[in-house]
Write an enzyme that holds these catalytic residues in place. Structure first.
Site, PDB file in Angstrom:
ATOM      1  N   TYR A   1     -21.098 -12.260 -65.091  1.00  0.00           N
ATOM      2  CA  TYR A   1     -20.385 -11.458 -64.041  1.00  0.00           C
ATOM      3  C   TYR A   1     -19.109 -11.411 -65.008  1.00  0.00           C
ATOM      4  N   ALA A   2     -18.436 -12.218 -65.615  1.00  0.00           N
ATOM      5  CA  ALA A   2     -17.068 -12.090 -66.442  1.00  0.00           C
ATOM      6  C   ALA A   2     -17.552 -11.171 -67.499  1.00  0.00           C
TER       7      ALA A   2
ATOM      8  N   ARG B   1      -8.717 -23.546 -59.949  1.00  0.00           N
ATOM      9  CA  ARG B   1      -8.436 -22.096 -59.698  1.00  0.00           C
ATOM     10  C   ARG B   1      -7.055 -21.829 -59.297  1.00  0.00           C
TER      11      ARG B   1
ATOM     12  N   LYS C   1     -17.550  -7.530 -66.501  1.00  0.00           N
ATOM     13  CA  LYS C   1     -16.020  -7.306 -66.150  1.00  0.00           C
ATOM     14  C   LYS C   1     -15.221  -6.925 -67.484  1.00  0.00           C
TER      15      LYS C   1
ATOM     16  N   GLY D   1     -10.874  -4.438 -51.532  1.00  0.00           N
ATOM     17  CA  GLY D   1     -10.588  -3.162 -51.422  1.00  0.00           C
ATOM     18  C   GLY D   1     -10.290  -2.788 -49.994  1.00  0.00           C
TER      19      GLY D   1
ATOM     20  N   HIS E   1     -19.851 -23.540 -65.581  1.00  0.00           N
ATOM     21  CA  HIS E   1     -18.970 -23.496 -64.888  1.00  0.00           C
ATOM     22  C   HIS E   1     -17.456 -23.325 -65.555  1.00  0.00           C
TER      23      HIS E   1
ATOM     24  N   GLY F   1     -15.010   1.065 -54.234  1.00  0.00           N
ATOM     25  CA  GLY F   1     -15.259  -0.472 -53.678  1.00  0.00           C
ATOM     26  C   GLY F   1     -14.234  -0.774 -52.413  1.00  0.00           C
TER      27      GLY F   1
ATOM     28  N   THR G   1     -10.134  -8.900 -64.075  1.00  0.00           N
ATOM     29  CA  THR G   1     -10.186 -10.329 -63.568  1.00  0.00           C
ATOM     30  C   THR G   1      -9.689 -11.155 -64.600  1.00  0.00           C
ATOM     31  N   ASP G   2      -9.139 -12.579 -64.270  1.00  0.00           N
ATOM     32  CA  ASP G   2      -8.705 -13.294 -65.170  1.00  0.00           C
ATOM     33  C   ASP G   2      -9.967 -13.870 -65.922  1.00  0.00           C
ATOM     34  N   GLU G   3     -11.295 -13.953 -65.298  1.00  0.00           N
ATOM     35  CA  GLU G   3     -12.344 -14.395 -65.641  1.00  0.00           C
ATOM     36  C   GLU G   3     -12.781 -13.957 -67.197  1.00  0.00           C
TER      37      GLU G   3
ATOM     38  N   ASP H   1     -17.704   4.043 -51.664  1.00  0.00           N
ATOM     39  CA  ASP H   1     -18.236   2.751 -51.770  1.00  0.00           C
ATOM     40  C   ASP H   1     -19.842   2.704 -51.356  1.00  0.00           C
TER      41      ASP H   1
ATOM     42  N   THR I   1     -23.089  -2.210 -50.976  1.00  0.00           N
ATOM     43  CA  THR I   1     -23.950  -3.204 -51.344  1.00  0.00           C
ATOM     44  C   THR I   1     -23.876  -4.103 -50.198  1.00  0.00           C
TER      45      THR I   1
HETATM   46  P1  NAD Z   1     -16.329  -7.460 -53.053  1.00  0.00           P
HETATM   47  O1  NAD Z   1     -17.563  -8.028 -53.660  1.00  0.00           O
HETATM   48  O2  NAD Z   1     -16.113  -7.998 -51.620  1.00  0.00           O
HETATM   49  O3  NAD Z   1     -16.449  -5.878 -52.958  1.00  0.00           O
HETATM   50  C1  NAD Z   1     -17.023  -5.135 -53.834  1.00  0.00           C
HETATM   51  C2  NAD Z   1     -17.073  -3.790 -53.203  1.00  0.00           C
HETATM   52  O4  NAD Z   1     -17.786  -2.866 -54.275  1.00  0.00           O
HETATM   53  C3  NAD Z   1     -18.098  -3.895 -51.997  1.00  0.00           C
HETATM   54  O5  NAD Z   1     -17.888  -2.955 -51.082  1.00  0.00           O
HETATM   55  C4  NAD Z   1     -19.580  -3.157 -52.783  1.00  0.00           C
HETATM   56  O6  NAD Z   1     -20.209  -2.305 -51.875  1.00  0.00           O
HETATM   57  C5  NAD Z   1     -18.779  -2.104 -53.726  1.00  0.00           C
HETATM   58  N1  NAD Z   1     -19.689  -1.880 -54.771  1.00  0.00           N
HETATM   59  C6  NAD Z   1     -20.402  -2.659 -55.743  1.00  0.00           C
HETATM   60  N2  NAD Z   1     -21.271  -2.017 -56.268  1.00  0.00           N
HETATM   61  C7  NAD Z   1     -21.042  -0.462 -56.222  1.00  0.00           C
HETATM   62  C8  NAD Z   1     -21.550   0.629 -56.869  1.00  0.00           C
HETATM   63  N3  NAD Z   1     -22.516   0.522 -57.801  1.00  0.00           N
HETATM   64  N4  NAD Z   1     -20.977   1.632 -56.440  1.00  0.00           N
HETATM   65  C9  NAD Z   1     -20.172   1.608 -55.430  1.00  0.00           C
HETATM   66  N5  NAD Z   1     -19.512   0.587 -54.792  1.00  0.00           N
HETATM   67  C10 NAD Z   1     -20.050  -0.614 -55.092  1.00  0.00           C
HETATM   68  O7  NAD Z   1     -15.591  -8.001 -54.294  1.00  0.00           O
HETATM   69  P2  NAD Z   1     -14.055  -8.275 -54.195  1.00  0.00           P
HETATM   70  O8  NAD Z   1     -13.752  -9.773 -54.181  1.00  0.00           O
HETATM   71  O9  NAD Z   1     -13.238  -7.289 -53.181  1.00  0.00           O
HETATM   72  O10 NAD Z   1     -13.665  -7.740 -55.698  1.00  0.00           O
HETATM   73  C11 NAD Z   1     -12.946  -6.405 -55.822  1.00  0.00           C
HETATM   74  C12 NAD Z   1     -12.739  -6.075 -57.426  1.00  0.00           C
HETATM   75  O11 NAD Z   1     -11.604  -7.137 -57.672  1.00  0.00           O
HETATM   76  C13 NAD Z   1     -13.787  -6.712 -58.296  1.00  0.00           C
HETATM   77  O12 NAD Z   1     -13.648  -5.249 -59.358  1.00  0.00           O
HETATM   78  C14 NAD Z   1     -13.297  -7.966 -58.807  1.00  0.00           C
HETATM   79  O13 NAD Z   1     -14.026  -7.924 -60.153  1.00  0.00           O
HETATM   80  C15 NAD Z   1     -12.115  -7.765 -58.840  1.00  0.00           C
HETATM   81  N6  NAD Z   1     -11.464  -9.345 -58.588  1.00  0.00           N
HETATM   82  C16 NAD Z   1     -11.663  -9.918 -57.506  1.00  0.00           C
HETATM   83  C17 NAD Z   1     -11.029 -11.151 -57.459  1.00  0.00           C
HETATM   84  C18 NAD Z   1     -11.444 -11.993 -56.073  1.00  0.00           C
HETATM   85  O14 NAD Z   1     -10.877 -13.304 -56.374  1.00  0.00           O
HETATM   86  N7  NAD Z   1     -12.183 -11.652 -55.592  1.00  0.00           N
HETATM   87  C19 NAD Z   1     -10.052 -11.448 -58.456  1.00  0.00           C
HETATM   88  C20 NAD Z   1      -9.869 -10.666 -59.582  1.00  0.00           C
HETATM   89  C21 NAD Z   1     -10.526  -9.415 -59.599  1.00  0.00           C
HETATM   90  O1  DAU Z   2     -10.680 -15.538 -61.045  1.00  0.00           O
HETATM   91  C1  DAU Z   2     -11.115 -14.430 -60.483  1.00  0.00           C
HETATM   92  C2  DAU Z   2     -12.548 -14.548 -59.758  1.00  0.00           C
HETATM   93  O2  DAU Z   2     -12.748 -15.321 -58.777  1.00  0.00           O
HETATM   94  C3  DAU Z   2     -13.040 -13.020 -59.470  1.00  0.00           C
HETATM   95  O3  DAU Z   2     -12.927 -12.348 -60.594  1.00  0.00           O
HETATM   96  C4  DAU Z   2     -14.415 -13.082 -58.749  1.00  0.00           C
HETATM   97  O4  DAU Z   2     -14.899 -11.771 -58.625  1.00  0.00           O
HETATM   98  C5  DAU Z   2     -14.274 -14.064 -57.702  1.00  0.00           C
HETATM   99  O5  DAU Z   2     -15.627 -14.470 -57.034  1.00  0.00           O
HETATM  100  C6  DAU Z   2     -13.838 -15.466 -57.918  1.00  0.00           C
HETATM  101  O6  DAU Z   2     -14.633 -16.135 -58.843  1.00  0.00           O
HETATM  102  P1  DAU Z   2     -15.068 -17.917 -58.908  1.00  0.00           P
HETATM  103  O7  DAU Z   2     -16.204 -18.233 -59.410  1.00  0.00           O
HETATM  104  O8  DAU Z   2     -13.627 -18.349 -59.040  1.00  0.00           O
HETATM  105  O9  DAU Z   2     -14.932 -17.891 -57.193  1.00  0.00           O
HETATM  106  P2  DAU Z   2     -15.855 -18.752 -56.315  1.00  0.00           P
HETATM  107  O10 DAU Z   2     -15.363 -18.678 -54.762  1.00  0.00           O
HETATM  108  O11 DAU Z   2     -17.382 -18.329 -56.343  1.00  0.00           O
HETATM  109  O12 DAU Z   2     -15.662 -20.235 -56.693  1.00  0.00           O
HETATM  110  C7  DAU Z   2     -14.440 -20.910 -56.640  1.00  0.00           C
HETATM  111  C8  DAU Z   2     -14.439 -22.330 -57.260  1.00  0.00           C
HETATM  112  O13 DAU Z   2     -15.365 -23.150 -56.049  1.00  0.00           O
HETATM  113  C9  DAU Z   2     -15.206 -22.182 -58.607  1.00  0.00           C
HETATM  114  O14 DAU Z   2     -14.841 -23.338 -59.295  1.00  0.00           O
HETATM  115  C10 DAU Z   2     -16.743 -22.595 -58.066  1.00  0.00           C
HETATM  116  C11 DAU Z   2     -16.821 -23.507 -57.014  1.00  0.00           C
HETATM  117  N1  DAU Z   2     -17.548 -23.415 -55.579  1.00  0.00           N
HETATM  118  C12 DAU Z   2     -17.881 -22.218 -55.247  1.00  0.00           C
HETATM  119  C13 DAU Z   2     -18.987 -21.944 -54.428  1.00  0.00           C
HETATM  120  C14 DAU Z   2     -19.436 -20.787 -53.897  1.00  0.00           C
HETATM  121  C15 DAU Z   2     -18.235 -24.504 -55.012  1.00  0.00           C
HETATM  122  O15 DAU Z   2     -17.799 -25.811 -55.551  1.00  0.00           O
HETATM  123  N2  DAU Z   2     -18.978 -24.586 -54.040  1.00  0.00           N
HETATM  124  C16 DAU Z   2     -19.454 -23.087 -53.716  1.00  0.00           C
HETATM  125  O16 DAU Z   2     -20.242 -23.283 -52.902  1.00  0.00           O
END
Ligand code: NAD
Ligand code: DAU
Length: 343
Positions: free
Chosen positions: A157-158, A221, A161, A13, A283, A7, A129-131, A37, A40
């Site tokens: 999703y959660a 959050r 994970k 990543g 939510h 990823g 993730t904390d989710e 990667d 996607t």
């Molecule tokens: P992202 O969606 O930006 O990146 C995910 C990457 O994984 C992409 O490059 C995608 O192409 C790749 N991928 C998806 N399915 C795949 C597969 N089957 N094989 C190979 N590659 C694949 O996500 P992100 O926000 O960078 O999150 C990365 C990791 O961190 C995830 O595991 C997510 O659960 C975790 N995480 C994210 C957050 C956040 O706030 N974004 C917080 C805590 C944990």
């Molecule tokens: O907590 C860690 C998680 O944080 C990661 O595991 C997930 O990969 C990452 O996507 C993120 O999840 P959230 O659902 O918290 O993030 P998101 O940015 O989608 O939404 C953040 C908050 O904002 C949530 O309460 C929903 C709200 N929201 C989101 C979107 C996209 C809105 O109000 N409007 C929007 O259009």
């Protein structure tokens, strides 16, 4: 030291790969990084642009569900950082299947490859993730997730994970593999796909559009800069104890309404830009991380998440990198792989 990052073309990543390849990063001088990667919709090789000529970097396009490929890649990796995942909650509500495949089956495939063919002495970090803990009430602000909080995933999703998280635990317990898990709160920073709230709202406002705020906007959050998360993962890789879980968080709780007002202010936009829309089904109300364990045991602390400076810096990045997000929003970023690698 050779590190396999699944990823690695996504948001966290790519920030992780850039950070790890920085020559000055203590303990990782000369480290080699292989990115696996599937590219996607959220995988974007432009996030890693400029690294192609670095002899310590290699990109492999492939799927974590491809067992033989994963076996080849883990065979000479000293460490596996497994963060490939379907990552967006709203998409998992529309269709959960890709989440189960990538996040549950994919994690099982990578773990199994490491068990069968992993290099001797290999460490495996599962980026969870904390989710997985579910939701906290707004009414009791002292309550936070600790590593002992029972898993209670609420979105598909959660749940997917959490499946990966429990598999990581099981592979350590059953096969004595050197597996560690991080559970981090919401990240923000450069290269985040503009479907997540911060880049979506910022780029909408930079284009003069409204921002869709879900429900009453009171959901909370805990925001952490992506560099702090990457450093936590590196700290766990370096100093963590096999089989342990480490919470990672910014101690930086904001309601979505508060966040939105900060973004409006920092982009010079008015309140008329808020569009209240229907709430996300199921939510989660509040996430809050107790990160005492990683702080006390491993000495990690967030240093780049201070509010509102870190938010302003991030907004400035999107302002200065309009081309990057415009190409994402238009879909043009998908051409990059073919240009660089041919197929
Ligand atoms: P992202 O969606 O930006 O990146 C995910 C990457 O994984 C992409 O490059 C995608 O192409 C790749 N991928 C998806 N399915 C795949 C597969 N089957 N094989 C190979 N590659 C694949 O996500 P992100 O926000 O960078 O999150 C990365 C990791 O961190 C995830 O595991 C997510 O659960 C975790 N995480 C994210 C957050 C956040 O706030 N974004 C917080 C805590 C944990
Ligand atoms: O907590 C860690 C998680 O944080 C990661 O595991 C997930 O990969 C990452 O996507 C993120 O999840 P959230 O659902 O918290 O993030 P998101 O940015 O989608 O939404 C953040 C908050 O904002 C949530 O309460 C929903 C709200 N929201 C989101 C979107 C996209 C809105 O109000 N409007 C929007 O259009």
């Amino acid at each position: 030291m050779k590190i396999l990052v699944t990823g690695g073309a996504g948001f966290i990543g790519s920030n992780f790969v850039r950070r790890t390849l920085q020559d000055a990063y203590p303990g990782l001088e000369g480290a080699e990084v292989v990115v696996l990667d599937a590219l996607t919709y959220s995988g974007n090789l432009e996030n890693l642009a400029g690294l192609e000529s670095n002899p310590r970097y290699r990109f492999v396009k492939g799927d974590v569900c491809d067992g033989p490929l994963m076996e080849r890649l883990v065979a000479d990796a000293d460490a596996v950082i497994h963060m490939a995942a379907e990552s967006h909650v709203d998409r998992s509500i529309l269709d959960s299947r890709p989440f189960i495949v990538a996040n549950a089956l994919g994690t099982q495939t990578v773990l199994d490859a490491a068990r069968r063919k992993g290099k001797k002495g290999q460490r495996f970090v599962y980026v969870s993730t904390d989710e997985v803990y579910g939701s906290l009430p707004l009414e009791n602000p002292d309550l936070k997730f600790t590593e002992d909080t029972p898993l209670a995933a609420n979105s598909p999703y959660a749940a997917s994970k959490a499946a990966g998280d429990l598999l990581a635990r099981a592979y350590h317990h059953t096969f004595q593999m050197d597996v560690l898990t991080t559970r981090c709160s919401n990240n923000f920073g450069p290269y985040q796909f503009p479907e997540k709230v911060i880049p979506l709202f910022v780029t909408n406002l930079l284009e003069g559009q409204q921002v869709p705020l879900y429900g009453d906007g009171k959901n909370v959050r805990d925001w952490l800069h992506v560099d702090d998360h990457c450093e936590a993962v590196l700290t766990v890789l370096e100093k963590g104890r096999a089989g342990e879980v480490y919470n990672v968080g910014g101690n930086n709780e904001r309601s979505n309404l508060e966040l939105t007002h900060s973004i409006l202010e920092l982009t010079g936009s008015g309140n008329d830009k808020i569009k209240y829309v229907a709430d996300r089904p199921g939510h989660d109300r509040r996430y809050a991380i107790d990160a005492t364990k990683i702080e006390r045991q491993l000495g990690w602390r967030p240093t780049r998440s201070a509010w509102p400076g870190a938010l302003k810096q991030t907004i400035d990045w999107y302002r200065d990198n309009t081309e990057w997000w415009k190409r994402v929003k238009s879909g043009a970023y998908r051409e990059y792989y073919a240009r660089q690698y041919g197929a």
